[in-house]
Scaffold this motif. Structure first.
Motif, PDB file in Angstrom:
ATOM      1  N   UNK A  27       0.808  -1.214   0.000  1.00 61.02           N
ATOM      2  CA  UNK A  27       0.000   0.000   0.000  1.00 61.02           C
ATOM      3  C   UNK A  27       0.849   1.275   0.000  1.00 61.02           C
ATOM      4  N   UNK A  28       1.871   1.313   0.880  1.00 57.88           N
ATOM      5  CA  UNK A  28       2.714   2.507   0.945  1.00 57.88           C
ATOM      6  C   UNK A  28       3.488   2.735  -0.360  1.00 57.88           C
ATOM      7  N   UNK A  29       4.117   1.681  -0.964  1.00 58.25           N
ATOM      8  CA  UNK A  29       4.785   1.902  -2.255  1.00 58.25           C
ATOM      9  C   UNK A  29       3.835   2.378  -3.346  1.00 58.25           C
ATOM     10  N   UNK A  30       2.580   1.886  -3.339  1.00 60.31           N
ATOM     11  CA  UNK A  30       1.607   2.364  -4.330  1.00 60.31           C
ATOM     12  C   UNK A  30       1.348   3.859  -4.132  1.00 60.31           C
ATOM     13  N   UNK A  31       1.186   4.276  -2.870  1.00 58.63           N
ATOM     14  CA  UNK A  31       0.984   5.693  -2.579  1.00 58.63           C
ATOM     15  C   UNK A  31       2.179   6.533  -2.990  1.00 58.63           C
ATOM     16  N   UNK A  32       3.404   6.016  -2.746  1.00 60.26           N
ATOM     17  CA  UNK A  32       4.620   6.734  -3.148  1.00 60.26           C
ATOM     18  C   UNK A  32       4.692   6.870  -4.672  1.00 60.26           C
ATOM     19  N   UNK A  33       4.294   5.806  -5.394  1.00 61.15           N
ATOM     20  CA  UNK A  33       4.292   5.860  -6.861  1.00 61.15           C
ATOM     21  C   UNK A  33       3.335   6.930  -7.368  1.00 61.15           C
ATOM     22  N   UNK A  34       2.157   7.025  -6.742  1.00 63.43           N
ATOM     23  CA  UNK A  34       1.212   8.068  -7.124  1.00 63.43           C
ATOM     24  C   UNK A  34       1.835   9.453  -6.906  1.00 63.43           C
ATOM     25  N   UNK A  35       2.533   9.620  -5.785  1.00 59.79           N
ATOM     26  CA  UNK A  35       3.141  10.916  -5.480  1.00 59.79           C
ATOM     27  C   UNK A  35       4.202  11.279  -6.528  1.00 59.79           C
ATOM     28  N   UNK A  36       5.105  10.348  -6.828  1.00 63.19           N
ATOM     29  CA  UNK A  36       6.198  10.654  -7.756  1.00 63.19           C
ATOM     30  C   UNK A  36       5.732  10.725  -9.207  1.00 63.19           C
ATOM     31  N   UNK A 224      -1.914 -11.507 -12.669  1.00 61.36           N
ATOM     32  CA  UNK A 224      -0.560 -12.013 -12.906  1.00 61.36           C
ATOM     33  C   UNK A 224      -0.026 -11.632 -14.271  1.00 61.36           C
ATOM     34  N   UNK A 225      -0.908 -11.621 -15.287  1.00 67.31           N
ATOM     35  CA  UNK A 225      -0.475 -11.285 -16.644  1.00 67.31           C
ATOM     36  C   UNK A 225      -0.032  -9.834 -16.752  1.00 67.31           C
ATOM     37  N   UNK A 226      -0.724  -8.943 -16.043  1.00 68.55           N
ATOM     38  CA  UNK A 226      -0.367  -7.529 -16.107  1.00 68.55           C
ATOM     39  C   UNK A 226       0.894  -7.222 -15.304  1.00 68.55           C
ATOM     40  N   UNK A 271      -0.313   0.993 -14.975  1.00 67.48           N
ATOM     41  CA  UNK A 271      -0.479  -0.452 -14.794  1.00 67.48           C
ATOM     42  C   UNK A 271      -1.540  -0.732 -13.735  1.00 67.48           C
ATOM     43  N   UNK A 272      -1.495   0.031 -12.639  1.00 66.39           N
ATOM     44  CA  UNK A 272      -2.455  -0.124 -11.548  1.00 66.39           C
ATOM     45  C   UNK A 272      -3.879   0.155 -12.034  1.00 66.39           C
ATOM     46  N   UNK A 273      -4.052   1.229 -12.791  1.00 70.52           N
ATOM     47  CA  UNK A 273      -5.389   1.607 -13.271  1.00 70.52           C
ATOM     48  C   UNK A 273      -5.909   0.580 -14.276  1.00 70.52           C
ATOM     49  N   UNK A 274      -5.058   0.168 -15.217  1.00 73.14           N
ATOM     50  CA  UNK A 274      -5.475  -0.826 -16.213  1.00 73.14           C
ATOM     51  C   UNK A 274      -5.858  -2.141 -15.527  1.00 73.14           C
ATOM     52  N   UNK A 275      -5.091  -2.540 -14.514  1.00 73.06           N
ATOM     53  CA  UNK A 275      -5.400  -3.770 -13.780  1.00 73.06           C
ATOM     54  C   UNK A 275      -6.764  -3.685 -13.118  1.00 73.06           C
ATOM     55  N   UNK A 276      -7.026  -2.569 -12.439  1.00 70.81           N
ATOM     56  CA  UNK A 276      -8.325  -2.397 -11.777  1.00 70.81           C
ATOM     57  C   UNK A 276      -9.473  -2.441 -12.778  1.00 70.81           C
ATOM     58  N   UNK A 277      -9.309  -1.764 -13.910  1.00 69.53           N
ATOM     59  CA  UNK A 277     -10.374  -1.728 -14.909  1.00 69.53           C
ATOM     60  C   UNK A 277     -10.654  -3.116 -15.476  1.00 69.53           C
ATOM     61  N   UNK A 278      -9.601  -3.835 -15.847  1.00 66.65           N
ATOM     62  CA  UNK A 278      -9.786  -5.151 -16.449  1.00 66.65           C
ATOM     63  C   UNK A 278     -10.368  -6.150 -15.458  1.00 66.65           C
ATOM     64  N   UNK A 279      -9.879  -6.120 -14.218  1.00 63.58           N
ATOM     65  CA  UNK A 279     -10.402  -7.038 -13.203  1.00 63.58           C
ATOM     66  C   UNK A 279     -11.866  -6.722 -12.905  1.00 63.58           C
ATOM     67  N   UNK A 280     -12.200  -5.431 -12.856  1.00 65.33           N
ATOM     68  CA  UNK A 280     -13.582  -5.030 -12.605  1.00 65.33           C
ATOM     69  C   UNK A 280     -14.505  -5.488 -13.728  1.00 65.33           C
ATOM     70  N   UNK A 281     -14.080  -5.290 -14.979  1.00 66.02           N
ATOM     71  CA  UNK A 281     -14.896  -5.708 -16.127  1.00 66.02           C
ATOM     72  C   UNK A 281     -15.062  -7.222 -16.152  1.00 66.02           C
ATOM     73  N   UNK A 282     -13.948  -7.953 -15.939  1.00 66.97           N
ATOM     74  CA  UNK A 282     -14.006  -9.419 -15.943  1.00 66.97           C
ATOM     75  C   UNK A 282     -14.924  -9.934 -14.832  1.00 66.97           C
ATOM     76  N   UNK A 283     -14.832  -9.331 -13.650  1.00 65.03           N
ATOM     77  CA  UNK A 283     -15.673  -9.756 -12.530  1.00 65.03           C
ATOM     78  C   UNK A 283     -17.144  -9.544 -12.846  1.00 65.03           C
ATOM     79  N   UNK A 284     -17.484  -8.390 -13.425  1.00 67.51           N
ATOM     80  CA  UNK A 284     -18.884  -8.099 -13.747  1.00 67.51           C
ATOM     81  C   UNK A 284     -19.417  -9.055 -14.807  1.00 67.51           C
TER      82      UNK A 284
END
Length: 291
Positions: A27-36, A224-226, A271-284
């Motif tokens: 979680x913290x590295x993801x937040x740091x990536x958003x900041x940088x 895993x693929x992403x 990568x984070x955004x694309x992963x969320x979108x694809x997982x959300x679409x696949x789940x639905x």
């Protein structure tokens, strides 16, 4: 429910070590990536805020779009390759096949082997001069089919994807086997009494009963693929001419080779955004089919 409320502090105590580790290293590295991602930073000098400039440059970056396309190719190959093959083998091994334990162990073995070892081994298999594939083709008189599998832009991505499928089929095989063993025997016996054949029983009863497991496996496969990086990095390092470049490799090269830490962070956010979108679409889509 009353018991859970009374022992809630014990539950939190039990999950707190994992939660702390997950927060520190995920979680913290993801937040740091958003900041940088909003900074211009080379890793040495002080970062300077540049707003959305990194993302604007990313939208115009043809190599990034090429790496995204390659990621989608890996994703489709993994979902359409690993899941059906693993499910087929799981159904075969669940039908009291002789030597099922041996085949289950052999099937899971690639998952347990180091990815670097797998990459180097398959590099030798694909080798132009002494590789197993070209040697076999030449031995049976099919010299014209021999290729530089990892050096030819037309074949490199396919060769890499075949290796990825081979490596992870065993993971989903074990997951599906566990799900199949939880299907009630009484339900299957009732279907047989009603005259259901093996194929009908599989399609109409078994697969619907393990659909939740299939959904989770597809989501794991997409995730895993992403994130795929190490196998392609060792086998081709994104070459030839970026034809096997995926987003994680492009992000790594921009960050640690070109020292564009801000731009690399923007790629990681993408990568984070694309992963969320694809997982959300696949789940639905899969949940809609389940309903």
């Amino acid at each position: 429910m009353h018991l859970l409320n009374r022992n809630k502090w014990l539950i939190w105590l039990g999950i707190s070590p994992s939660l702390i580790v997950y927060t520190l290293f995920c979680m913290i590295p993801i937040g740091i990536s958003f900041y940088y991602s909003f900074q211009n930073w080379d890793g040495f000098s002080d970062p300077s805020f540049i707003g959305l400039d990194n993302f604007a440059a990313l939208m115009k970056d043809q190599v990034f779009w090429s790496s995204l396309k390659n990621n989608m190719f890996v994703l489709l190959a993994s979902v359409l390759g690993q899941i059906p093959i693993a499910l087929l083998f799981a159904l075969l091994l669940n039908s009291k096949l002789r030597g099922a334990k041996f085949f289950r162990t052999v099937g899971f073995l690639p998952v347990a082997i180091s990815t670097v070892i797998i990459s180097l081994t398959w590099n030798m298999i694909y080798n132009t001069q002494y590789g197993l594939i070209n040697t076999l083709l030449k031995a049976v008189g099919l010299d014209h089919l021999a290729h530089n599998w990892l050096g030819d832009p037309k074949w490199a991505m396919l060769a890499v994807c075949l290796t990825i499928i081979w490596q992870y089929v065993g993971l989903y095989l074990v997951i599906f086997l566990a799900a199949l063993q939880n299907v009630p025997a009484e339900t299957l016996e009732a279907a047989e009494i009603d005259g259901a054949t093996g194929f009908v029983k599989t399609v109409k009863i078994i697969i619907p009963m393990i659909w939740g497991t299939i959904l989770v496996s597809v989501i794991l496969c997409i995730s895993g693929s992403l994130k795929t990086f190490d196998l392609i990095y060792v086998m081709t390092n994104g070459g030839p001419a970026h034809t096997t470049d995926v987003m994680a490799i492009y992000m790594f090269n921009k960050t640690f080779s070109s020292f564009q830490y801000g731009y690399g962070s923007a790629i990681s956010v993408a990568i984070f955004v694309v992963s969320l979108l694809l997982i959300s679409v696949a789940s639905r889509l899969l949940k809609a089919k389940e309903d």
